[in-house]
Design a protein around this motif. Structure first.
Motif, short mmCIF file in Angstrom:
data_model
loop_
_atom_site.label_atom_id
_atom_site.label_comp_id
_atom_site.label_asym_id
_atom_site.label_seq_id
_atom_site.Cartn_x
_atom_site.Cartn_y
_atom_site.Cartn_z
N VAL A 262 -4.04 -5.05 -10.66
CA VAL A 262 -3.49 -4.66 -9.35
C VAL A 262 -4.62 -4.56 -8.33
N ASN A 263 -4.54 -5.39 -7.28
CA ASN A 263 -5.48 -5.34 -6.16
C ASN A 263 -4.73 -4.94 -4.90
N ASN A 300 -1.20 -7.02 -4.57
CA ASN A 300 -1.05 -8.21 -5.40
C ASN A 300 -1.09 -7.80 -6.87
N PHE A 301 -0.16 -8.33 -7.66
CA PHE A 301 -0.06 -8.01 -9.08
C PHE A 301 -0.34 -9.26 -9.90
N ASN A 302 -1.34 -9.18 -10.79
CA ASN A 302 -1.64 -10.30 -11.67
C ASN A 302 -0.63 -10.34 -12.81
N ARG A 303 -0.01 -11.50 -13.00
CA ARG A 303 1.01 -11.64 -14.03
C ARG A 303 0.70 -12.82 -14.93
N ASN A 306 0.13 -16.89 -14.11
CA ASN A 306 -0.17 -16.87 -12.68
C ASN A 306 1.07 -16.79 -11.79
N ARG A 307 2.11 -16.13 -12.28
CA ARG A 307 3.31 -15.96 -11.46
C ARG A 307 3.02 -15.00 -10.30
N VAL A 308 3.71 -15.23 -9.19
CA VAL A 308 3.45 -14.49 -7.95
C VAL A 308 4.19 -13.16 -7.96
N ALA A 309 3.51 -12.13 -7.50
CA ALA A 309 4.15 -10.84 -7.25
C ALA A 309 3.33 -10.11 -6.19
N SER A 310 3.92 -9.83 -5.05
CA SER A 310 3.21 -9.13 -3.99
C SER A 310 4.18 -8.22 -3.24
N LEU A 311 3.62 -7.16 -2.67
CA LEU A 311 4.38 -6.20 -1.90
C LEU A 311 3.52 -5.76 -0.72
N ALA A 312 4.10 -5.74 0.46
CA ALA A 312 3.33 -5.38 1.65
C ALA A 312 4.16 -4.49 2.56
N GLY A 313 3.46 -3.65 3.32
CA GLY A 313 4.13 -2.77 4.26
C GLY A 313 3.28 -2.56 5.50
N ARG A 314 3.94 -2.25 6.60
CA ARG A 314 3.22 -1.99 7.85
C ARG A 314 3.93 -0.88 8.61
N ARG A 346 7.69 1.67 14.25
CA ARG A 346 8.21 0.52 13.52
C ARG A 346 7.69 0.54 12.08
N PHE A 347 8.61 0.33 11.13
CA PHE A 347 8.25 0.23 9.72
C PHE A 347 8.67 -1.15 9.21
N GLU A 348 7.85 -1.72 8.35
CA GLU A 348 8.17 -3.01 7.74
C GLU A 348 7.80 -2.98 6.26
N LEU A 349 8.63 -3.58 5.44
CA LEU A 349 8.35 -3.72 4.01
C LEU A 349 8.77 -5.11 3.60
N LEU A 350 7.89 -5.84 2.94
CA LEU A 350 8.23 -7.19 2.51
C LEU A 350 7.63 -7.47 1.14
N GLY A 351 8.32 -8.29 0.38
CA GLY A 351 7.86 -8.59 -0.97
C GLY A 351 8.24 -9.99 -1.40
N ASN A 352 7.51 -10.48 -2.39
CA ASN A 352 7.76 -11.80 -2.95
C ASN A 352 7.54 -11.72 -4.46
N TYR A 353 8.51 -12.18 -5.23
CA TYR A 353 8.45 -12.05 -6.69
C TYR A 353 8.94 -13.34 -7.32
#
Length: 757
Positions: A262-263, A300-303, A306-314, A346-353
């Motif tokens: 996890v980075n 960023n989550f290492n899986r 090399n499958r993608v998993a990320s979560l971001a917020g602002r 303003r709040f934002e949350l976005l993810g990709n899995y």
């Protein structure tokens, strides 16, 4: 004794044979130093990486020569045999540019990672280094140096604005972060501020139709802000800039590893401007005062595999105001001293899995919450908007077909204190819009050098019913350096006046909606030609030409002229057209000079009852440029950037209004000097708006009736029209909508940029 002498000789000989030789050097391109270049001793495989100034160093033993291999993304690999006859060696290594812009991977055009040359949709790429040529405190300001893209100020007092692409206003442009459509409606006006520049890897721009992949708002184009890959980001970055106007901006970024898999990347932006300036002597602030903080975090989550998993917020908070020079918060919402005060949260949350299946399937989502508490004089605008978006895609290749299947769902909640959310019974009736959709895209390789892309999207809007948006693209490669692309498609847009047009909120005019507004429909086509030219002296020229055409049915227009006390919104009884030509040139010369230049010619007109009028606040032509040169001996870089705009029609308040009906040709030009002689540190400074242009040129005033912002001394006739009187000789009312350029004049800036890899 002889034994001791012999032993000493052997030890000394061993020392000589094992003596270290130091290899030092700098890796650079023709125009700049190259950080993160890989430098390898090919014989021993020992490897190091160049630092932020392109410098590298390593030691070797027991070698009379070595093969040095140097490589960097976007450049030809350098290999050279070096003879070692000294205790230290210094090498300056210049890598040949492969034109990273053409070979870089893009995702915005097709929702797939693809080499830019292979994309059937033309995608423009602008890296963080491009925006550093003219440093700005926000993404909104940074876009001013991109050809065909113009940040448009919509208010002289609060300085809110939107982004025009090829002459189409901000609501026709979809803005995304990492492919997620999180900036829309209310956020078109306020959401582009506060994105930490330190976290931006690049910005991808698609000009033209993209509704079949991204939905109804993507009529005029897309702006996709790609944030940095956490694994490749710097451990620490900081950028502080201040100007002679006393604007202060701080960008911080840092990376932490909280688990082996996890980075986390964190970015913080803080902008402060609290200096009241009234150079044009109208009693109002020339520039909006702002206090803004934004915090962005990406995980960023290492899986496995090399499958993608990320979560971001602002999170963004902003307090901005403009108005009369003696305004303070005690006057907020009153009629004693005029001010426009806006609080935004303003709040934002976005993810990709990436799903754990054999097929290439991705689930992505975004959630946004936008709260705004505003006062425009005595007019109150309090609004809340929540958007939930999710999308599932399946990327599948079958023979010569590259397929993409997707399903998307968007829910929008909107509530405010205006008539926009009043029901027929007079009670509050917030908007709840459901928008499920399905889309399919097929990229077909029809020949070695030709490909065809077909796309279709179906959405069901809970208020307006079914929406079909087809898409077509054709690409032919005549050779590896010559490409033609043809794109066509349709668009559909539902309008909310109060979230998209700031002029509706100023309180200076009454908003009048003539009828039930029908959704807009568009038909778009874009033809693109790209040519790369090399010569034997390592000079290169890239030519990128495009022609575009957009036809609107049910175009919704704001009428400022029929009644100067109103803004009338209604569907055009006719049609609207946006058409034009655009050209971009990238020139790289072997002595270290880089030139980027672009020009756009456009005609955006409204045709009603056989008569054509130019769209208000839209230039007929524009140009942009940046010239960069690096003086290696001095570690000094020079950047000269600028833009120039043709005339545009401006909103007057009647025949007696003495202000110019059209804007003059105007230009904003900047120069910057960057010193790179320190390790991990850059010092930069320069001058913005070298020509000291202000919109007050040739105008008696900019804000109408700034001396009477509440119209207390204006006399009206029986029809509600203002009368010309001795203290109001032009028959005007207070109005701040006459705006086309920033009020800031020439100013200096200075900054420090630190980067620890």
């Amino acid at each position: 004794m002889r034994v001791l002498i012999l032993l000493s000789f052997v030890l000394f000989s061993g020392y000589l044979n094992a003596q270290e030789i130091v290899i030092n050097g700098v890796v650079k391109s023709k125009a700049d130093v190259l950080p993160n270049a890989s430098v390898q001793n090919s014989d021993t495989k020992a490897t190091t990486v160049s630092d932020s100034l392109g410098r590298f160093s390593f030691k070797i033993n027991n070698q009379k020569s070595l093969s040095l291999k140097v490589s960097a993304v976007g450049y030809r690999t350098f290999v050279q045999k070096i003879t070692l006859n000294k205790d230290s060696v210094f090498q300056i290594i210049t890598l040949e540019d492969l034109d990273e812009k053409l070979n870089e991977v893009v995702i915005t055009g097709t929702q797939k990672e693809v080499n830019r040359l292979e994309s059937p949709v033309p995608v423009e790429i602008y890296t963080a280094k491009f925006f550093q040529k003219n440093p700005t405190p926000s993404i909104f300001d940074a876009l001013q140096n991109i050809n065909g893209v113009r940040p448009q100020l919509n208010c002289n007092i609060c300085n809110t604005g939107d982004i025009h692409i090829n002459g189409l206003e901000g609501p026709y442009t979809m803005v995304m972060i990492d492919g997620m459509p999180i900036v829309s409606s209310l956020s078109t006006v306020y959401g582009l501020s506060g994105i930490p520049n330190a976290l931006v890897e690049r910005i991808e721009i698609v000009k033209g139709p993209a509704s079949s992949l991204y939905g109804s708002e993507a009529v005029g184009g897309l702006i996709n802000i790609i944030t940095k890959d956490v694994s490749k980001a710097s451990r620490l970055s900081a950028d502080f800039m201040t100007t002679s106007y006393l604007e202060h901006n701080l960008d911080l970024g840092f990376k932490t590893k909280i688990h082996p898999n996890v980075n986390v990347l964190t970015g913080i932006n803080y902008f402060k401007y609290g200096n009241k300036v009234d150079d044009n002597k109208d009693g109002f602030t020339d520039v909006t005062l702002q206090d803004r903080i934004s915090v962005f975090q990406k995980w960023n989550f290492n899986r496995k595999q090399n499958r993608v998993a990320s979560l971001a917020g602002r999170f963004l908070y902003e307090d901005r105001w403009g108005g009369e020079m003696n305004w303070s918060k005690q006057y907020r919402g009153g009629d004693e001293v005029y001010g426009e005060s806006i609080y935004t949260k303003r709040f934002e949350l976005l993810g990709n899995y990436q799903l754990p299946v054999k097929e290439k399937m991705f689930f992505s989502f975004s959630l946004t919450n936008h709260n705004q508490d505003s006062r425009y004089g005595t007019t109150s605008y309090i609004a809340q908007q929540n958007i939930a978006f999710s999308q599932l895609t399946w990327d599948k290749k079958i023979n010569n077909h590259d397929l993409l299947f997707g399903t998307a769902f968007r829910y929008t909640f909107y509530d405010d204190n205006t008539p926009a959310t009043l029901g027929l019974n007079g009670r509050n009736n917030p908007e709840n819009t459901f928008l499920p959709g399905l889309f399919v895209q097929d990229e077909i390789k029809i020949a070695d050098k030709q490909s065809l892309l077909l796309g279709l999207r179906y959405d069901y809007n809970s208020n307006h019913g079914s929406i079909f948006t087809p898409r077509f693209a054709y690409k032919v490669n005549f050779d590896e350096n010559t490409i033609i692309r043809l794109n066509a498609g349709t668009g559909f847009r539902v309008v909310n006046v109060f979230t998209e047009d700031h002029a509706a909120l100023t309180g200076a005019r009454e908003v009048f909606i003539a009828n039930n507004l029908k959704p807009e429909k568009t038909y778009n086509v874009n033809l693109n030609f790209l040519k790369k030219i090399y010569d034997t002296h390592s000079n290169s020229l890239t030519v990128d030409l495009s022609a575009f055409y957009t036809h609107f049915n049910n175009r919704i227009v704001a009428d400022y002229e029929s009644n100067i006390n109103q803004i009338r919104y209604e569907n055009l009884n006719g049609y609207a057209v946006s058409k034009g030509l655009t050209a971009n040139l990238d020139l790289v010369l072997n002595f270290g000079l880089k030139l980027n230049a672009g020009v756009t010619l456009q005609d955006v007109g409204l045709i009603e009852d056989g008569l054509k009028t130019q769209q208000i606040l839209t230039e007929k032509w524009m140009g942009t440029w940046s010239v960069s040169y690096l003086i290696n001996a001095l570690n000094l870089g020079i950047d000269y950037t600028g833009n120039i705009y043709g005339s545009m029609r401006l909103p007057l308040l009647g025949d007696l209004d003495p202000r110019q009906p059209t804007s003059p040709i105007w230009s904003l030009q900047n120069i910057q000097f960057v010193y790179r002689g320190f390790k991990n540190l850059e010092v930069y400074g320069g001058v913005k708006n070298l020509l000291n242009f202000k919109p007050t040129k040739n105008n008696p005033f900019i804000i109408a009736r700034s001396n009477d912002p509440f119209d207390k001394e204006v006399a009206f006739d029986a029809g509600g029209n203002p009368l010309a009187t001795p203290n109001n000789p032009y028959g005007l009312t207070f109005d701040p909508s006459y705006v086309y350029a920033p009020n800031q004049g020439i100013r200096g800036f200075f900054g420090i940029r630190y980067n620890l890899r």
